[in-house]
Enzyme design. Structure first.
Site: not given
Length: 412
Positions: A48, A74-77
């Protein structure tokens, strides 16, 4: 901003990045309920930190959204893992992704499916993502820059479609390009109040299944301007602050996302049939919600484990200088977690127009054992604030915390 569970990832070796990634996956993906082993393995293997700007790499392995430029994140994992799991990716699938962003979601999908077609409307982001995906040899990912809501007609039909921006409703071109029997995962709703849905195409039409509340940053361009309901940053407010409205099979509270170690409580709904009427009434009265029928309860017995719920709302610091926050709280044996910094607070994090966090304001700590109590505070709003997220829960502390009737409003 979410509870941080890893150490900074700056200037890290591949081995150190892998260690941080494994710790993040264990704490924020597996522990949060993701079960698909192929998805978990892909999240573990996807670097990431390669998909975030250098200035943000120290935060790459925290389960949090990060700014990537052009007012996008960027979206959280966990969100990526959850949406990917709900898509049920198969090795033979051809998948269309709307909203390439950083390229991270496409990278996670790459080893799970046959082909990924990914579209980004913002030129600089799309070109950067394409370079990153090519450099890291995600060879089965094809990218283009354009209006994702028009789809990719020449590559259709698609077995699966995943949408990582939030429209008012599913665009018809995407319906047309989805294979019969295919599935689509998409967040739909207002800018700050969205639900994640799974759609299945049956006889040319979409059948909808509600999954959970979620929060994606606003879209860019004409589609965002055409939203039927626009947020009002001069009148900040919370939705479902009393937790009365629930969605999905798991009966989660609408409007609240990233729930960890949380459960809705409806006093009086679970008495055994042989309970006497008097005992049942007494129990219900002692545990009654201070407002409405339900409240939200957090329980945790492992110091440092995330226990939280979040909700975003608009606010303009140029016009709103003070924010009023109020709620009911009840505590049972609440103690700090791994350190004395881990106490429950009701925290408001303010973000600027780039969606970078600029300040935190907290009410608390909430500690010990106490009956239902109304708490109120007035918080200063930074001049640069354009939106905010309220974070509630134990936040790493141990014990039991119940909350109800959360409200925010201007205090000017």
């Amino acid at each position: 901003m979410l509870l941080l569970t890893a150490q900074p990832a700056a200037a890290q070796s591949k081995a150190e990045a892998k260690r941080l990634r494994d710790a993040m996956v264990d704490a924020e993906v597996v522990a949060a309920g993701i079960e698909n082993q192929r998805v978990i393995r892909s999240i573990r293997d996807t670097p990431r930190h390669e998909f975030v700007p250098l200035a943000q790499r120290k935060l790459a392995y925290y389960d949090m959204a990060l700014p990537i430029g052009e007012e996008q994140t960027i979206s959280p994992p966990f969100v990526v893992a959850y949406m990917t799991e709900q898509l049920d990716p198969q090795p033979s699938d051809t998948v269309l992704e709307i909203g390439t962003g950083s390229g991270y979601q496409a990278a996670v999908l790459s080893p799970l499916v046959r082909e990924v077609y990914s579209i980004e409307i913002i030129g600089p982001l799309g070109r950067r993502a394409a370079r990153t995906l090519k450099r890291l040899k995600y060879d089965n990912v094809q990218t283009r820059i354009g209006d994702g809501f028009l789809g990719w007609p020449e590559a259709a039909p698609f077995d699966k479609i995943i949408v990582t921006c939030s429209p008012d409703k599913v665009p018809q071109p995407l319906v047309d390009q989805l294979r019969e029997g295919g599935q689509m995962i998409v967040p739909v709703g207002e800018r700050y109040q969205q639900n994640l849905y799974r759609f299945t195409k049956v006889d040319g039409k979409l059948q909808r299944e509600t999954l959970r509340a979620t929060f994606f940053v606003p879209m860019t361009g004409e589609a965002e301007q055409r939203r039927v309901t626009q947020p009002d940053p001069l009148r900040p407010a919370l939705a479902n602050g009393g937790f009365e409205t629930v969605i999905g099979e798991d009966q989660l509270p609408e409007g609240w996302h990233y729930l960890r170690q949380a459960e809705l409580v409806t006093p009086g709904a679970g008495e055994k049939p042989n309970d006497s009427a008097g005992d049942a009434a007494a129990d219900a009265a002692s545990d009654a919600a201070p407002e409405g029928r339900r409240y939200l309860r957090f329980r945790n017995d492992q110091p440092g484990r995330a226990g939280r719920a979040l909700q975003g709302f608009p606010i303009d610091g140029r016009q709103v200088s003070r924010l009023s926050v109020s709620f009911y709280a009840r505590g049972e044996a609440i103690r700090y977690g791994q350190s004395r910094k881990q106490w429950p607070f009701v925290v408001v994090t303010f973000y600027d127009q780039r969606r970078a966090a600029i300040d935190n304001a907290a009410i608390g700590p909430l500690q010990g054992t106490f009956a239902w109590t109304r708490r109120e505070a007035t918080l200063a709003v930074p001049l640069a604030a354009r939106e905010a997220i309220i974070r509630i829960g134990l936040l790493g502390a141990i014990g039991e915390l119940s909350l109800d009737d959360l409200r925010v409003s201007t205090a000017d």
